[in-house]
Design a protein around this motif. Structure first.
Motif, PDB file in Angstrom:
ATOM      1  N   GLY A 127      44.637  -5.926 -28.405  1.00  0.00           N
ATOM      2  CA  GLY A 127      43.568  -5.724 -29.368  1.00  0.00           C
ATOM      3  C   GLY A 127      43.651  -6.647 -30.567  1.00  0.00           C
ATOM      4  O   GLY A 127      42.831  -6.552 -31.483  1.00  0.00           O
ATOM      5  N   GLU A 163      44.505  -8.450 -22.764  1.00  0.00           N
ATOM      6  CA  GLU A 163      44.186  -7.036 -22.991  1.00  0.00           C
ATOM      7  C   GLU A 163      44.550  -6.545 -24.389  1.00  0.00           C
ATOM      8  O   GLU A 163      44.210  -5.426 -24.763  1.00  0.00           O
ATOM      9  CB  GLU A 163      44.921  -6.163 -21.957  1.00  0.00           C
ATOM     10  N   GLU A 199      43.600  -0.463 -22.528  1.00  0.00           N
ATOM     11  CA  GLU A 199      43.624  -1.417 -21.407  1.00  0.00           C
ATOM     12  C   GLU A 199      44.994  -2.083 -21.291  1.00  0.00           C
ATOM     13  O   GLU A 199      45.522  -2.253 -20.193  1.00  0.00           O
ATOM     14  CB  GLU A 199      42.556  -2.502 -21.584  1.00  0.00           C
ATOM     15  N   THR A 207      45.706  -1.704 -27.096  1.00  0.00           N
ATOM     16  CA  THR A 207      44.502  -1.074 -26.560  1.00  0.00           C
ATOM     17  C   THR A 207      44.888  -0.232 -25.344  1.00  0.00           C
ATOM     18  O   THR A 207      45.917  -0.498 -24.714  1.00  0.00           O
ATOM     19  CB  THR A 207      43.494  -2.139 -26.075  1.00  0.00           C
ATOM     20  N   GLU A 256      42.991   8.155 -27.437  1.00  0.00           N
ATOM     21  CA  GLU A 256      43.693   7.035 -26.783  1.00  0.00           C
ATOM     22  C   GLU A 256      44.401   7.510 -25.512  1.00  0.00           C
ATOM     23  O   GLU A 256      44.365   6.848 -24.483  1.00  0.00           O
ATOM     24  CB  GLU A 256      44.727   6.415 -27.729  1.00  0.00           C
TER      25      GLU A 256
END
Lengths: 355, 355
Positions: free
Chosen positions: B250, B248, B29, B27, B56
């Motif tokens: 995904g 964090e 993050e 992700t 992204e």
């Protein structure tokens, strides 16, 4: 961090470096040289009768007063299946014909031979015994420990390491997938495969789960591998391939040359030579025999069926029909004496530790 | 020895720690947290269209001003064989029926997508690009390097490392056999297998043969693995599984749980999910599909054929029908935030370096 550890104290050696048993390629000279250089030399007695082992021990004792060890193969409960032997003998016939050798008589008295070698180890007062392919029964371990013989098990997974500790082993060799020769495994993965866990993964996961000292094996050839293993939590290392190409090794020049001319991608894990998975340099025999994989009898039968073929092929200089055990770091193999190898190893390790 | 190295200088990062691309589970993050913690976060763009990648990158740029990278899959020249696709669709029918999903339309424009993502990487001024499955052509590398974009290749053997260096890569990720997810290999061994060399063997053999910095990957989960890799000669590490279970990441809770409840012996290398060999936790889909191994189309076709099945199975909580990529050290997986993981890693590494 320093080189002395619980392993050096336990085994009463200067450096935590063990020469792997390497059944078939170890000589008393190699064992004694490693021990005299401050490590632990190992008589690879996996295939030995008690008589042969007695001779080797006597020879080693003449060459060193320092600790050494004997490595033994623990017998398994695999069934002897006559049909498989019959089929395999048919597949092996062309090799025997070409090499002019006879079909061997199969000997299934593995357990008696193991008991006899245990008696011999006790009789001769061997300081250390290591085991491959499993854990001997409790009465054997008790007898050894009563004589103050140190016992070391082999583990290729965390489960095997815990089993070794529970059985009372003094230390464990954590054998990573990089290692050459026989896998020491005595369990299977969930997919019925032999565990092949890389040293970088295996060592810390075992160290976290047991209290006895761990000796790393698999891919270690020099001071870098030694210190890296100790950073991972190992308290010693075991090396096979590194000693196999040394001057004192009993490996043929053919065998040593094959390792020194190999790449890291040249080895495979195969059971075609002995009936147990082992890592060696890929060759024609492996390719051909893989076609008959369902007919390969378990160890020790397949070992006995192919033994003379491999010996004669090696004698004739045919590297395609013999086993060429090697780990995954053949590019790091040297051809010096084992004492020079030991000196270099310790020097490089100390440099890395002090930088 | 210290943590800064040619890798930290090259990539302009504080610690030589790279988060692996992990296409499908990364992700923005996670990428930004790793970069903000002093490492190099990586957008796993292997399956992305240029449009998706643009989104992204924009998101990551909002979360960090520090360097990050994009990982791309280099297209191969494998042939599209319609018969294989037809057969595979037949084998996959029961899964699609059970999950109530349609047969997908196969898209073979892998090369165009790759060119488009390269354009996007240049347009967005991405600081670092890493490649998996091979080396892009010289004109692509030249275009990237002209924009001062750093390029990192992946090698699973010495041969692949040398090829990466010759092509002009700035650094190489040496991917040991312990690594989870796709094998980065683009060559085969003498026995037509994907190279599976343990990290302990791979890193020093590559370091000895190339001059550019080497980043170790495979089995590394903590400060022990990090320092051990650097002792072996690596100048940085890349970790996937360690970040996959972080807050964090995904990855679904199902996927994270599977890793955290796995043993080191639970993974296998399989091509049944995507058509390329990758290491993941063994499950029913792998067992069933292994029976049809000759019908598995090459990447990216098989990936497209199984993608919806895997997504829907994961959504329904069925871990037996989805990929669960993991390296061989799942026992060392933590579930903290990526920033805590980074802090702990650096702290443990410094302790080991100073002891």
């Amino acid at each position: 961090m320093e080189l002395s550890s619980r392993v050096t104290k336990l085994l009463n050696i200067k450096y935590p470096i063990i020469q792997a048993g390497m059944a078939g390629s170890t000589t008393p000279e190699l064992v004694a040289t490693v021990s005299n250089s401050g490590g632990l030399g190992t008589i690879g007695a996996g295939y030995f009768s008690a008589e042969r082992l007695e001779k080797e021990i006597t020879y080693v004792q003449q060459l060193t007063d320092l600790p050494y060890s004997v490595n033994l193969f623990v017998p398994s409960d695999k069934l002897f299946i006559p049909e498989k032997v019959e089929h395999m003998n048919a597949w092996l016939k062309p090799y025997r014909r070409a090499l002019n050798i006879d079909e061997p008589i199969v000997n299934i008295s593995e357990k008696q031979q193991f008991e006899d070698t245990i008696d011999m180890v006790i009789e001769k007062g061997v300081p250390v015994v290591s085991f491959t392919f499993g854990i001997p029964n409790q009465s054997i371990l008790t007898r050894l420990k009563e004589r103050n013989i140190k016992v070391i098990g082999t583990a290729t997974s965390v489960e095997e390491a815990i089993a070794n500790e529970s059985a009372g082993m003094d230390a464990i060799i954590a054998q990573g997938s990089e290692a050459g020769g026989h896998r020491g495994a005595f369990t299977e993965t969930s997919s019925n495969l032999t565990p092949l866990i890389g040293t970088m993964s295996l060592v810390p996961q075992i160290v976290d789960q047991v209290n006895i000292p761990v000796v790393a094996a698999g891919g270690i050839m020099d001071g870098r591998g030694m210190v890296a293993s100790m950073i991972l939590g190992a308290e010693g290392i075991q090396m096979g391939t590194a000693f196999l190409t040394s001057e004192e090794s009993g490996a043929s020049q053919l065998y040593k040359n094959a390792i020194q001319h190999s790449k890291e991608t040249d080895t495979v894990v195969t059971n075609v030579f002995t009936g147990k998975p082992a890592r060696g340099i890929d060759n024609e025999f492996i390719h051909k025999m893989n076609e008959y994989n369902e007919d390969i009898p378990d160890y020790p039968i397949q070992n006995q069926l192919t033994s003379a073929i491999r010996k004669e092929a090696a004698r004739e200089g045919n590297a395609q029909w013999t086993h060429l055990w090697s780990g995954q770091s053949p590019r790091l193999a040297q051809c010096s004496s084992a004492s020079t190898l030991m000196e270099r190893l310790v020097q490089q390790a100390n440099q890395l530790l002090n930088q």
